[in-house]
Motif scaffolding. Sequence first.
Motif, mmCIF file in Angstrom:
data_model
loop_
_atom_site.group_PDB
_atom_site.id
_atom_site.type_symbol
_atom_site.label_atom_id
_atom_site.label_comp_id
_atom_site.label_asym_id
_atom_site.label_seq_id
_atom_site.Cartn_x
_atom_site.Cartn_y
_atom_site.Cartn_z
ATOM 1 N N GLY A 429 0.596 -1.004 -0.297
ATOM 2 C CA GLY A 429 -0.111 0.329 -0.357
ATOM 3 C C GLY A 429 0.916 0.935 -0.407
ATOM 4 O O GLY A 429 1.284 1.133 -1.530
ATOM 5 N N THR A 430 0.460 2.322 0.959
ATOM 6 C CA THR A 430 1.905 3.223 0.939
ATOM 7 C C THR A 430 3.026 2.677 0.896
ATOM 8 O O THR A 430 4.169 4.210 0.667
ATOM 9 C CB THR A 430 0.945 4.840 2.168
ATOM 10 N N VAL A 432 6.412 1.518 0.053
ATOM 11 C CA VAL A 432 6.723 1.895 -0.912
ATOM 12 C C VAL A 432 8.291 0.353 -1.025
ATOM 13 O O VAL A 432 8.449 0.060 -1.786
ATOM 14 C CB VAL A 432 7.987 2.964 -1.465
ATOM 15 N N ASP A 435 7.072 -1.958 -2.175
ATOM 16 C CA ASP A 435 6.900 -2.411 -3.834
ATOM 17 C C ASP A 435 7.890 -3.492 -4.796
ATOM 18 O O ASP A 435 8.339 -4.176 -4.157
ATOM 19 C CB ASP A 435 7.298 -1.102 -4.571
ATOM 20 N N PRO A 444 3.192 -1.678 -5.933
ATOM 21 C CA PRO A 444 2.536 -2.165 -5.381
ATOM 22 C C PRO A 444 2.727 -3.723 -5.956
ATOM 23 O O PRO A 444 1.573 -3.277 -7.616
ATOM 24 C CB PRO A 444 1.329 -1.951 -4.755
ATOM 25 N N ASP A 447 -2.767 -2.792 -6.384
ATOM 26 C CA ASP A 447 -2.958 -1.561 -5.924
ATOM 27 C C ASP A 447 -3.663 -0.576 -4.550
ATOM 28 O O ASP A 447 -4.101 -1.239 -4.045
ATOM 29 C CB ASP A 447 -5.372 -0.852 -6.523
ATOM 30 N N ARG A 448 -2.574 0.628 -4.402
ATOM 31 C CA ARG A 448 -2.616 1.043 -3.207
ATOM 32 C C ARG A 448 -3.796 1.774 -2.445
ATOM 33 O O ARG A 448 -3.754 1.347 -0.965
ATOM 34 C CB ARG A 448 -1.445 2.458 -3.665
#
Length: 463
Positions: A429-430, A432, A435, A444, A447-448
Amino acid sequence: MANIKKCAQGCEEDRRDFLKNVGKAGLALGVMGMSLGRQNFLQEAYGIPQVNPFFDCALQVFFSGGPSQTDTWDPKPGSRNNVFNTINLGVKDEYNEDIHISEVFPNLANLVMNDPNVGLGLFRSMSHQNNSHGNGQRFMNCFWEGAPSTMYPSTSAVMAHYFAGYGVGIPSVVINGGNGQMVNDAKQSRVPTALQVNAGNGQGANPVVQALQLPNGVDNARYMRRKGLLDKLNARYLAQRPDAVNKAYEKALNDAADVTIKGDAARAFDLTGVPLVSARDNNTAMRLTQAVRLLEAGVPYVSCGIGGNDSHGNNRQTIQGNWGQSVDGGVVDIVNRLKASGKRCLIIMGGEFGRTPASVAGGRNGRDHWGDGFSWATIAVNQPKWKTNAIGQTGPDGLFRVRDNNLVDQVRPKDLGGLVYRSLGFQVGTDVAYDIPLNDREAPPVDRVNDGKKLMEDVFGLK
């Protein structure tokens, strides 16, 4: 500036020297039958850490063809479209209503109602509104909808990236059969793919499996003599450079030797003489048995499938075979074995879409494609924090749809994916740091913007 430049040059030279030594050590390990160490090193040195994982491993069972939700996890007592009687679990859902499941799950219901170490999670309002087998399978095998599903890697491939070097050195395994399209694809990314095998066909020639066991003609004593020689060869270098990366490499070698000598991982691929779990047929039983043996041995992520769910006809028989026998029989056997092992495991089950709730009207024994509101289920093993619950309402006859603005609490693929990754300790998510490497950028795996964290914490109690 001069000092910075000198440091940069020196660091780069040290890095090249180290990689050169890693390469030589890897070659030596290969000759000595310990090539698993190179795989373990990736995780020890550069691994992606789990943060607050609630599970040690996960099993996905994919039901290709699209299973009926209203005959399994979202039955409709009193509806003219209901085929099977239901079992009341004695637990309330998100809306303070009793949770019912199909009568084909008596053994699972008994576990859920009586064992605090087994929890059930139902997502009754999954929806991506697509009735194509290929599209739906691609969506649910990577938790992306639409065009991104052709670009982002499959869940099994992402897990191969996340779990690289964990446990027995095999991060992710896909067992062939009934998995749906693109179950094991890197697509437009630079992540590895999972080890893909056939259950019961003998994997002795597979080089990954070979790396898990002693070389032919080498017993434990000889193997340890080889390792002792390698330790001496590396000792001087490691003493001169006791940094974290070198220490990680040393630990990886020791872990690899331990895995090889024990041999549990290699034996997990051999089903000779192994009692099979209960299932509708021998092939399904072998896949499910292979899956639980790999999980018991320490593989963190396993995916297998059960096909034949495209029940335009013979819907009742399909549900009784694929769910009544293979889930209430085989998957419950898996749950009991995992309970005994002590491993905390999340089992996720579902297909590319569901079946039309109303097709049985007039006596037709069949249901058609329905991507508007279908169900996935999760079973939490050895995680007492998991609260049995169900989210989503599809109406008294199961006909609510997003387009009609009456589907309650839609769960999209990205939401389920976010829950799966986060429950394993990968905070997608948020953050990184989680990622993954696409060909042109970092991104990611889902979907974030997703409700995975909310579902995990607020609905199922994992906080």
